[in-house]
Design an enzyme around this catalytic site. Structure first.
Site, mmCIF file in Angstrom:
data_model
loop_
_atom_site.group_PDB
_atom_site.id
_atom_site.type_symbol
_atom_site.label_atom_id
_atom_site.label_comp_id
_atom_site.label_asym_id
_atom_site.label_seq_id
_atom_site.Cartn_x
_atom_site.Cartn_y
_atom_site.Cartn_z
ATOM 1 C CB CYS A 104 -0.941 -0.003 1.199
ATOM 2 S SG CYS A 104 -1.950 -1.501 1.301
ATOM 3 C CG HIS A 129 -6.046 1.425 -0.509
ATOM 4 N ND1 HIS A 129 -4.931 2.141 -0.921
ATOM 5 C CD2 HIS A 129 -5.574 0.316 0.128
ATOM 6 C CE1 HIS A 129 -3.838 1.489 -0.534
ATOM 7 N NE2 HIS A 129 -4.198 0.383 0.089
ATOM 8 C CB CYS A 137 -0.247 0.716 7.679
ATOM 9 S SG CYS A 137 -1.939 0.641 7.021
#
Length: 437
Positions: free
Chosen positions: A99, A392, A422
Site C-alpha cells: 500500500c 484505495h 501502513c
C-alpha cells in the site's frame, strides 16, 4: 531526536513536486470494470503531461508501481512509457511496496534527483481490483509445464488423466499475508482488540471520512487534481470517486455485520476501505529545473522514512514507526505540522496509530524515544477525508495523498504536512511535505 537529514541535491537544491494528478477512484467492478492498471497508468501519465505543458523530453525517468501485477506486463512503468507520449529513451522501472508503493516510487525519483542522475521524473502507481490475474491450481500448473515437454498426444493424455475437477477451478490472487495466512482485516481486528477501539469509534471515523470527502467534492477542492476519465463503452465520462457516500448516517454503519471476526468483531465493510481501481502520479524535479521551465512548484519533499515491523502483532502500525523518523529527518516535531494525512486502510488501524502517536510508554519501550510524538489535533488530521471514503487502489494511494496534501497546504497559505501509510508485510511509510508561505 536524531539529526536532521535535508533532502537536497549535490548543488544544495530542494526536491520540487511541480504537478500531481489522479483518475477518479472507482469501486471494484464499476466504472473501470475491465480496464487494466496499465491503461489507468497510461491515462493518468498522459493527462498529467498534457496539463503540465512540459515537453515529454524533459522527463528523464518514470518510476511506477502496481501491487496486483499482471503477468503479461510485469514492468508496468516501461509499458506506460511505450504507450504514452514520453520519449522511448525515458528510463523506467517498476516498484512494489504494497500500500506504500507510490511512496516508494516518489523516493526513488527523489534519490535520482539528489545524486544528479536526472533533473526531472514522474512517480506514481496504478491498480485494478477489477482486472485480476486469475490463476490455476498448483497441480494443473505443474502438469501444463510437464505437458510442454512431451511429444505425443498419448503422453499428454496420460499426464492429465490424474486431474480431478477441483484441480481445474480458477485461483484468485491471495488476500492473506503469505507469511502468516492472516488477512488485512484480521490484523485490523487484532489492533481494535489490543488497543481498546470500539465499533462506535470506528464507525464515527468512517462517517467523518465520507463527510469530509463529500464536502471536498462539493466545494470543488479536488477538481484540479482529479482528471475526467473516458473509458469503454464511452457512454458517459467518469468524473468523481464513486465510493464517497455524501448522505450516510451513523445508523447506516451500525446495521452492518462484522466482515472478518463474524461473532465478536468490530471491523465492517463500512469502516474499511473498499477494493478500488485507479491511478495517480506526480512530477518531481530539481528546484533549478523548475525555475528554468518557469514552473511554480506545488511544494517540496522535505523528508521521508520507511519502517518494518513484525507481521504477527499490530502489523498495521507502520505510521507510528515511520512518522517519528520522517519528522526527525525533517528537523521538526508534530507541533510544527499544519496537516497530517494518514492512509485509512481501516478505521481501527487509523485510530490505533493515533493512540500510539501519543503513547509515552510505546515511545519509550518500543521506539526507544524519550517522548511520544504527541496528541494529534483532529482539526489538522485527514481534513479532506481519507481512503475509507475515496477508496484505495493500492499503488496509487500515496500519490493521491501527496497531491491532495500539497494543494490543501497551498490553500492554507503554506506550511508543513505529514503523509503516512501502513502497508502489508508490516511496512510503514511517511513523508514530510513543505509549501512555502
Amino acid at each position: 531526536m536524531s539529526k536532521a537529514l535535508p533532502l537536497l541535491t549535490r548543488q544544495g537544491e530542494r526536491i520540487a513536486i511541480t504537478h500531481g494528478l489522479r483518475t477518479p477512484f472507482a469501486r471494484q467492478a464499476t466504472a473501470f470494470h475491465g480496464i487494466p492498471a496499465l491503461e489507468l497508468g497510461r491515462m493518468v501519465v498522459s493527462e498529467l503531461l498534457a496539463r503540465s505543458e512540459i515537453s515529454p523530453d524533459v522527463i528523464e525517468q518514470l518510476v511506477f508501481g502496481q501491487v496486483v501485477q499482471m503477468p503479461e506486463a510485469p514492468n508496468i512503468a516501461r509499458e506506460i512509457v511505450l504507450a504514452s507520449a514520453l520519449s522511448v529513451h525515458t528510463d523506467a522501472w517498476s516498484v512494489s511496496r504494497a500500500c506504500a508503493t507510490s511512496f516508494q516510487a516518489v523516493a526513488n525519483v527523489a534519490e535520482s534527483l539528489m545524486i544528479g542522475h536526472i533533473q526531472a521524473g514522474i512517480a506514481g502507481g496504478a491498480d485494478s481490483s477489477s482486472v485480476l490475474p486469475i490463476g490455476v491450481s498448483k497441480k494443473l500448473a505443474r502438469l501444463l509445464v510437464d505437458a510442454s515437454k512431451t511429444r505425443s498426444l498419448a503422453q499428454k493424455l496420460k499426464l492429465f488423466s490424474g486431474l480431478r475437477p477441483r484441480d481445474l477451478l480458477p485461483v484468485a490472487p491471495a488476500v492473506a499475508e503469505y507469511s502468516t495466512g492472516l488477512r488485512m482485516g484480521d490484523s485490523a481486528e487484532q489492533m481494535a482488540k489490543n488497543h481498546g477501539i470500539t465499533r462506535e469509534q470506528q464507525d464515527a471515523l468512517a462517517l467523518r471520512s465520507h463527510q469530509r470527502a463529500a464536502h471536498a467534492w462539493q466545494q470543488g477542492l479536488l477538481n484540479d487534481e482529479v482528471m475526467t476519465a473516458c473509458v469503454p463503452p464511452w457512454e458517459q465520462p467518469f468524473e468523481q470517486d464513486n465510493n464517497v457516500r455524501a448522505e450516510s448516517k451513523m445508523q447506516d454503519y451500525a446495521r452492518l455485520r462484522p466482515a472478518f471476526d463474524r461473532r465478536h468483531g468490530t471491523v465492517t465493510a463500512a469502516n474499511s476501505t473498499p477494493l478500488t481501481d485507479g491511478a495517480a502520479a506526480v512530477i518531481l524535479m530539481t528546484a533549478s529545473r523548475a525555475r528554468e521551465l518557469g514552473i511554480a512548484p506545488l511544494g517540496f519533499l522535505r523528508s521521508y522514512a520507511f519502517s518494518a515491523i513484525d507481521v504477527r502483532q499490530d502489523m498495521l502500525l507502520g505510521p507510528s514507526y515511520a512518522s517519528p523518523l520522517a519528522l526527525d529527518r525533517a528537523g521538526i516535531t508534530l507541533a510544527d505540522l499544519s496537516l497530517i494525512d494518514m492512509h485509512e486502510a481501516f478505521a481501527a488501524q487509523t485510530l490505533a496509530n493515533l493512540k500510539m502517536f501519543a503513547d509515552e510508554r510505546f515511545a519509550r519501550e518500543v521506539l526507544d524515544r524519550p517522548r511520544a510524538l504527541g496528541e494529534v489535533d483532529m482539526e489538522r488530521f485527514n481534513v479532506l477525508g481519507g481512503s475509507i471514503a475515496y477508496g484505495h487502489p493500492f499503488a496509487a494511494t500515496g500519490a493521491r495523498m501527496i497531491t491532495q496534501t500539497l494543494n490543501e497546504l497551498r490553500r492554507r497559505g503554506g506550511g508543513l504536512g505529514l503523509v503516512t501509510a501502513c502497508a502489508a508485510g508490516g511496512l510503514g511509510a511517511a513523508m514530510v511535505l513543505e509549501v512555502d508561505s
